[in-house]
Write an enzyme that holds these catalytic residues in place. Structure first.
Site, PDB file in Angstrom:
ATOM      1  N   GLY A 101      63.705  13.205  96.885  1.00 40.53           N
ATOM      2  CA  GLY A 101      63.683  12.882  95.453  1.00 40.53           C
ATOM      3  C   GLY A 101      62.899  11.369  95.071  1.00 40.53           C
ATOM      4  O   GLY A 101      63.788  10.639  95.976  1.00 40.53           O
ATOM      5  N   VAL A 102      61.992  11.318  94.317  1.00 38.90           N
ATOM      6  CA  VAL A 102      61.550   9.859  94.058  1.00 38.90           C
ATOM      7  C   VAL A 102      61.744   9.753  92.528  1.00 38.90           C
ATOM      8  O   VAL A 102      61.263  10.456  91.613  1.00 38.90           O
ATOM      9  CB  VAL A 102      60.203   9.907  94.361  1.00 38.90           C
ATOM     10  CG1 VAL A 102      59.507   8.427  93.919  1.00 38.90           C
ATOM     11  CG2 VAL A 102      59.925  10.061  95.976  1.00 38.90           C
ATOM     12  N   LYS A 104      62.641   6.524  89.295  1.00 32.05           N
ATOM     13  CA  LYS A 104      62.479   5.121  88.668  1.00 32.05           C
ATOM     14  C   LYS A 104      63.091   4.088  89.502  1.00 32.05           C
ATOM     15  O   LYS A 104      62.712   3.128  89.620  1.00 32.05           O
ATOM     16  CB  LYS A 104      62.714   5.170  87.324  1.00 32.05           C
ATOM     17  CG  LYS A 104      62.396   3.695  86.708  1.00 32.05           C
ATOM     18  CD  LYS A 104      62.598   3.814  85.228  1.00 32.05           C
ATOM     19  CE  LYS A 104      64.045   4.066  84.804  1.00 32.05           C
ATOM     20  NZ  LYS A 104      64.209   4.037  83.145  1.00 32.05           N
ATOM     21  N   GLU A 191      69.631  20.196  91.685  1.00 30.26           N
ATOM     22  CA  GLU A 191      69.925  19.525  90.745  1.00 30.26           C
ATOM     23  C   GLU A 191      70.112  20.561  89.458  1.00 30.26           C
ATOM     24  O   GLU A 191      69.620  21.683  89.571  1.00 30.26           O
ATOM     25  CB  GLU A 191      69.088  18.626  89.954  1.00 30.26           C
ATOM     26  CG  GLU A 191      68.605  17.490  90.845  1.00 30.26           C
ATOM     27  CD  GLU A 191      67.847  16.485  90.464  1.00 30.26           C
ATOM     28  OE1 GLU A 191      66.881  16.896  89.528  1.00 30.26           O
ATOM     29  OE2 GLU A 191      67.704  15.563  91.004  1.00 30.26           O
ATOM     30  N   ASP A 225      77.231   7.051  84.672  1.00 32.82           N
ATOM     31  CA  ASP A 225      76.040   7.499  84.143  1.00 32.82           C
ATOM     32  C   ASP A 225      75.616   8.784  84.565  1.00 32.82           C
ATOM     33  O   ASP A 225      74.635   9.331  85.130  1.00 32.82           O
ATOM     34  CB  ASP A 225      75.156   6.552  85.331  1.00 32.82           C
ATOM     35  CG  ASP A 225      73.744   6.719  84.992  1.00 32.82           C
ATOM     36  OD1 ASP A 225      73.239   6.618  83.732  1.00 32.82           O
ATOM     37  OD2 ASP A 225      72.754   6.533  85.820  1.00 32.82           O
TER      38      ASP A 225
END
Length: 304
Positions: A101-102, A104, A191, A225
């Site tokens: 996973g990449v 921000k 996810e 979050d």
């Protein structure tokens, strides 16, 4: 990318890491480190510094800028190399694989040692250091002036929380941490947005999420979050990940943050499964149940 840095590791020499470490040390005091300070910081001769600067610049591990002086700073690739070297020395990681996973604020890769692992690099602050430092509680020390500090503190905070929660809460198993990087056990699942739940399982999965958040609260933490993008689901259950912004339950804004987490969870499921989630839920009562450890099922908070 980290894969490229991993491929460079066999080429790098001990003195290259001395230089990278020297620049890292200098960035504690200035975003750009003066060239004439590098022999002192890196414990190298001026001639050796010149040679190592050329090697590291060609490998895009550092960058240069001329201000009132000639300055250097680490690129994230240089910081990655320092963390990878430490993990290799500790025998925590032997190989780096494909991206998992990449995003921000972090990049996650497959890694290997004696078992499949996940290797997470925090990226907070690299593109907008001032904004992140203003928003994040773990950057309260205003004396530091670089994104290295922000990313490292995020990794330290997340690792600390994972160590406190695992295994009582279904979170990634913490294995090691250095600088801005965390090594975790690789977990199963996708996810939530990439899954499609049968209608009769929707409320059950919501219950699983709030059960984990209730246990986390009992252990003294609020995620702060929560979104559908940090919950993975598999046949064996769920995993809640990405905890760098977690706050303690005695935080001044604890109630507000818990309420926001609950609204985010309910809001996602209501948008994706509108027929399966009650139109009205008493979110305040739900948060009370999380806080006092009495949560059983979201069904109890459906308005009459």
């Amino acid at each position: 990318m980290v894969q490229n840095v991993a491929g460079l590791m066999p080429e790098l020499e001990t003195e290259d890491f001395y230089l990278l470490s020297g620049i890292e040390q200098g960035m504690r005091f200035s975003e750009w480190v003066r060239r004439d300070k590098l022999p002192e910081y890196a414990d190298l001769t001026p001639e050796e510094v010149e040679y190592r600067l050329d090697r590291c610049m060609r490998r895009e591990l550092i960058e240069r800028k001329t201000i009132q002086y000639e300055g250097y700073r680490l690129k994230f690739e240089g910081y990655d190399a320092l963390a990878l070297r430490t993990f290799a020395e500790r025998e925590t990681v032997t190989d780096v694989g494909a991206p998992l996973g990449v995003g921000k604020e972090s990049d996650v890769y497959e890694a290997r040692s004696f078992e499949p692992l996940a290797l997470k690099f925090h990226r907070e602050g690299y593109t907008n250091f001032r904004a992140v430092r203003k928003e994040r509680e773990y950057t309260a020390d205003r004396n530091h002036v670089s994104w290295l500090y922000t990313a490292r503190k995020a990794a330290e905070r997340e690792y600390e929380v994972l160590e406190s929660l695992y295994p009582d809460v279904s979170v990634p198993r913490p294995i090691d941490q250095n600088r801005h990087a965390i090594v975790m056990g690789k977990f199963e699942g996708v996810e939530l947005p990439r899954s499609k739940l049968p209608s009769d399982q929707v409320l059950g999965v919501i219950d699983l999420v709030f059960e984990e958040l209730t246990t986390a609260y009992e252990l003294g933490f609020i995620h702060a979050d929560m979104s559908e993008y940090n919950v993975a689901i598999s046949e064996s259950g769920i995993v809640i990940f990405d905890w760098p912004q977690a706050v303690s339950t005695d935080h001044d804004n604890a109630r507000e943050l818990l309420l926001r987490d609950a609204k985010n969870v309910i809001g996602y499921f209501r948008r994706k499964y509108p027929r399966d989630v009650p139109d009205s839920l008493e979110i305040d009562g739900l948060c009370d149940a999380i806080a006092d450890g009495s949560f059983s099922s979201v069904r109890e908070f459906a308005a009459e």
